[in-house]
Design a protein around this motif. Structure first.
Motif, short mmCIF file in Angstrom:
data_model
loop_
_atom_site.label_atom_id
_atom_site.label_comp_id
_atom_site.label_asym_id
_atom_site.label_seq_id
_atom_site.Cartn_x
_atom_site.Cartn_y
_atom_site.Cartn_z
N ARG A 12 0.84 -1.20 0.00
CA ARG A 12 0.00 0.00 0.00
C ARG A 12 0.87 1.25 0.00
NH1 ARG A 12 -3.81 0.76 4.94
NH2 ARG A 12 -4.76 -1.16 4.26
N ARG A 15 2.19 1.94 -3.29
CA ARG A 15 1.17 2.53 -4.17
C ARG A 15 1.02 4.01 -3.89
NH1 ARG A 15 -3.71 -0.98 -4.42
NH2 ARG A 15 -4.83 0.74 -3.54
N VAL A 16 1.05 4.36 -2.60
CA VAL A 16 0.89 5.76 -2.22
C VAL A 16 2.06 6.59 -2.78
CG1 VAL A 16 0.94 7.38 -0.30
CG2 VAL A 16 -0.48 5.31 -0.16
N ALA A 18 4.05 5.80 -5.29
CA ALA A 18 3.96 5.82 -6.75
C ALA A 18 2.89 6.78 -7.20
CB ALA A 18 3.67 4.42 -7.27
N ASP A 19 1.80 6.82 -6.46
CA ASP A 19 0.70 7.69 -6.81
C ASP A 19 1.11 9.15 -6.68
OD1 ASP A 19 -2.04 7.46 -7.66
OD2 ASP A 19 -2.52 8.59 -5.83
N ALA A 20 1.79 9.47 -5.59
CA ALA A 20 2.22 10.85 -5.36
C ALA A 20 3.20 11.26 -6.45
CB ALA A 20 2.87 10.98 -3.99
N ARG A 21 4.10 10.32 -6.77
CA ARG A 21 5.09 10.64 -7.80
C ARG A 21 4.40 10.85 -9.14
NH1 ARG A 21 9.39 6.31 -7.85
NH2 ARG A 21 9.78 7.10 -5.77
N ARG A 22 3.46 10.00 -9.44
CA ARG A 22 2.77 10.11 -10.72
C ARG A 22 2.02 11.43 -10.79
NH1 ARG A 22 -1.20 6.35 -10.54
NH2 ARG A 22 0.36 4.75 -10.21
N ARG A 23 1.45 11.81 -9.66
CA ARG A 23 0.67 13.05 -9.67
C ARG A 23 1.57 14.26 -9.92
NH1 ARG A 23 -2.81 13.40 -4.53
NH2 ARG A 23 -2.04 11.29 -4.34
N GLN A 26 2.61 14.26 -13.41
CA GLN A 26 1.48 14.65 -14.26
C GLN A 26 1.32 16.16 -14.25
OE1 GLN A 26 -1.88 12.43 -13.01
NE2 GLN A 26 -1.69 10.96 -14.65
#
Ligand SMILES: [Zn+2]
Ligand SMILES: [Zn+2]
Length: 128
Positions: A12, A15-16, A18-23, A26
């Motif tokens: 988890r 994922r968090v 990776a999500d922050a990095r992706r955001r 982006q």
């Protein structure tokens, strides 16, 4: 008893992250693409022109140096080539180091607690 060696917490966390990095990627991608869509692909300093083959050397500079300030009209963006962008930040750094009036390198402006000239000043004042 199930002795699974899975670590759902780690997954988890990954994922968090990776999500922050992706955001953030982006967001960067978004303002870069917007800037490239608004402005001609020309460096704002040296007027070098860019096309798809070397577009990665064209960067988006934030005029107020606040990367969170991304008005959709592009007023805070400036397209600069890598070199000019570097120069731009170097200039700002140097200006900040020198600073108008806040130069710590001039001994005359150092705040003196016990100034040897305080007396002299009043002496000069008396003489006048
Ligand atoms: Zn340039
Ligand atoms: Zn910049």
């Amino acid at each position: 008893m199930s002795s699974n060696s899975r670590q759902p917490d780690n997954a988890r966390l990954d994922r968090v992250v990776a999500d922050a990095r992706r955001r953030s990627e982006q967001r960067e991608k978004t303002y870069r693409e917007q800037a490239l869509a608004i402005y001609p692909w020309i460096c704002g300093r040296c007027a070098r022109e860019f096309d798809r083959t070397n577009l990665h050397q064209l960067t988006v500079h934030h005029r107020d140096h606040n990367h969170d300030n991304n008005p959709p009209d592009g007023s805070n963006w400036e397209l600069l080539c890598l070199y000019c962008h570097d120069n731009e930040h170097q200039k700002l750094l140097e200006a900040a180091q020198r600073g108008p009036g806040t130069g710590a390198s001039s001994p005359g402006s150092a705040p003196a607690t016990h100034s040897p000239f305080a007396n002299l000043k009043s002496l000069l004042g008396k003489k006048k």
